[in-house]
Design an enzyme around this catalytic site. Structure first.
Site, PDB file in Angstrom:
ATOM      1  CG  ASN A 112     -12.187 -30.596 -14.573  1.00  0.00           C
ATOM      2  OD1 ASN A 112     -11.244 -31.331 -14.268  1.00  0.00           O
ATOM      3  ND2 ASN A 112     -12.565 -29.597 -13.795  1.00  0.00           N
ATOM      4  CG  HIS A 143     -15.009 -28.670  -9.572  1.00  0.00           C
ATOM      5  ND1 HIS A 143     -13.803 -28.034  -9.439  1.00  0.00           N
ATOM      6  CD2 HIS A 143     -15.849 -28.079  -8.685  1.00  0.00           C
ATOM      7  CE1 HIS A 143     -13.910 -27.087  -8.517  1.00  0.00           C
ATOM      8  NE2 HIS A 143     -15.139 -27.101  -8.043  1.00  0.00           N
TER       9      HIS A 143
HETATM   10  C1  GRF Z   1     -10.403 -35.197  -7.455  1.00  0.00           C
HETATM   11  O1  GRF Z   1     -10.983 -34.891  -6.224  1.00  0.00           O
HETATM   12  C2  GRF Z   1     -11.012 -34.343  -8.534  1.00  0.00           C
HETATM   13  O2  GRF Z   1     -12.327 -33.973  -8.296  1.00  0.00           O
HETATM   14  C3  GRF Z   1     -10.144 -33.111  -8.511  1.00  0.00           C
HETATM   15  O3  GRF Z   1      -8.852 -33.583  -8.210  1.00  0.00           O
HETATM   16  C4  GRF Z   1      -8.937 -34.811  -7.508  1.00  0.00           C
HETATM   17  C5  GRF Z   1      -8.117 -35.792  -8.290  1.00  0.00           C
HETATM   18  O4  GRF Z   1      -7.962 -37.016  -7.628  1.00  0.00           O
HETATM   19  N1  GRF Z   1     -10.246 -32.393  -9.753  1.00  0.00           N
HETATM   20  P1  GRF Z   1      -7.256 -38.223  -8.388  1.00  0.00           P
HETATM   21  O5  GRF Z   1      -5.893 -37.722  -8.852  1.00  0.00           O
HETATM   22  O6  GRF Z   1      -8.118 -38.622  -9.530  1.00  0.00           O
HETATM   23  O7  GRF Z   1      -7.113 -39.305  -7.363  1.00  0.00           O
END
Ligand code: GRF
Length: 203
Positions: free
Chosen positions: A110, A112
């Site tokens: 994941n 984050h």
């Molecule tokens: C990112 O900021 C990630 O860290 C979080 O959700 C956001 C997803 O952005 N888990 P994207 O959909 O990849 O543009």
């Protein structure tokens, strides 16, 4: 040459991290292929992006299933059909059940938007600003039963300036996330290749 690793990606929205991973696979920056994208929302913009990049992309919406269990069973079915080596959560906004995680133990990653273990959960940028932190960033970690608690694979920092707000911080962090996710997957694939090389063989 060992086979490319098979990656599945799960999203809920925009999918910019997903697109970065797909492009890194396609241009040879990652020794991997993205074999399927799964979204929990039919209107996730990332589905269209994935299809434009010639990746199979399916929506599996929670409200079409009677329970979290049945929803996850359908997702597992779609995943099992493509035998992924790793599953990358990229803005997937649901918490996976312990049963789900167990089926792909040590294979789910994941990204984050915080420097874990600081600020697990939602609204990380707001909380960084409220605390007056001068450093913020993003983390790629393995997924375990605990929310945002699994082993860290890679982290990247950004500095917080006095005139930052939630939007500017979100942008700064997203800017470093794409390269970070690619670097983290590359590290895992290298570690895997090394351990395969070092494994004693008894014939
Ligand atoms: C990112 O900021 C990630 O860290 C979080 O959700 C956001 C997803 O952005 N888990 P994207 O959909 O990849 O543009």
């Amino acid at each position: 040459m060992p086979d490319n690793a098979r990656l599945a990606i799960m999203i809920s929205g925009r999918g910019s991290n997903m697109a970065a991973l797909i492009k890194a696979c396609k241009n040879g920056n990652l020794a991997a292929d993205v074999v399927k994208v799964i979204a929990d929302k039919a209107n996730a913009p990332g589905l269209k992006t994935a299809r434009e990049l010639d990746i199979e992309a399916v929506a599996i919406e929670r409200q079409k299933y009677g329970s979290k269990f049945l929803h996850e069973q359908k997702i597992l079915c779609e995943l099992n059909a493509v035998s992924p080596d790793f599953i990358c959560l990229a803005g997937y906004m649901r918490i996976l059940s312990p049963d789900f995680v167990r089926q792909y133990e040590n294979k789910i990653l994941n990204i984050h938007p915080s420097l874990l273990p600081k600020y697990t959960g939602l609204n990380t940028h707001e909380r960084v600003l409220a605390a007056g932190d001068s450093i913020h960033g993003a983390t790629v970690h393995f997924v375990t039963d605990g929310l945002d608690e699994g082993p860290v694979v890679a982290q990247s920092q950004v500095s917080v300036s006095p005139d930052d707000d939630v939007r500017s911080l979100e942008e700064k962090v997203l800017n470093i996330e794409h390269a970070l996710y690619i670097e983290a997957v590359r590290k895992i694939l290298n570690d895997r290749a090394q351990s395969e090389k070092c494994e004693p063989v008894f014939r």
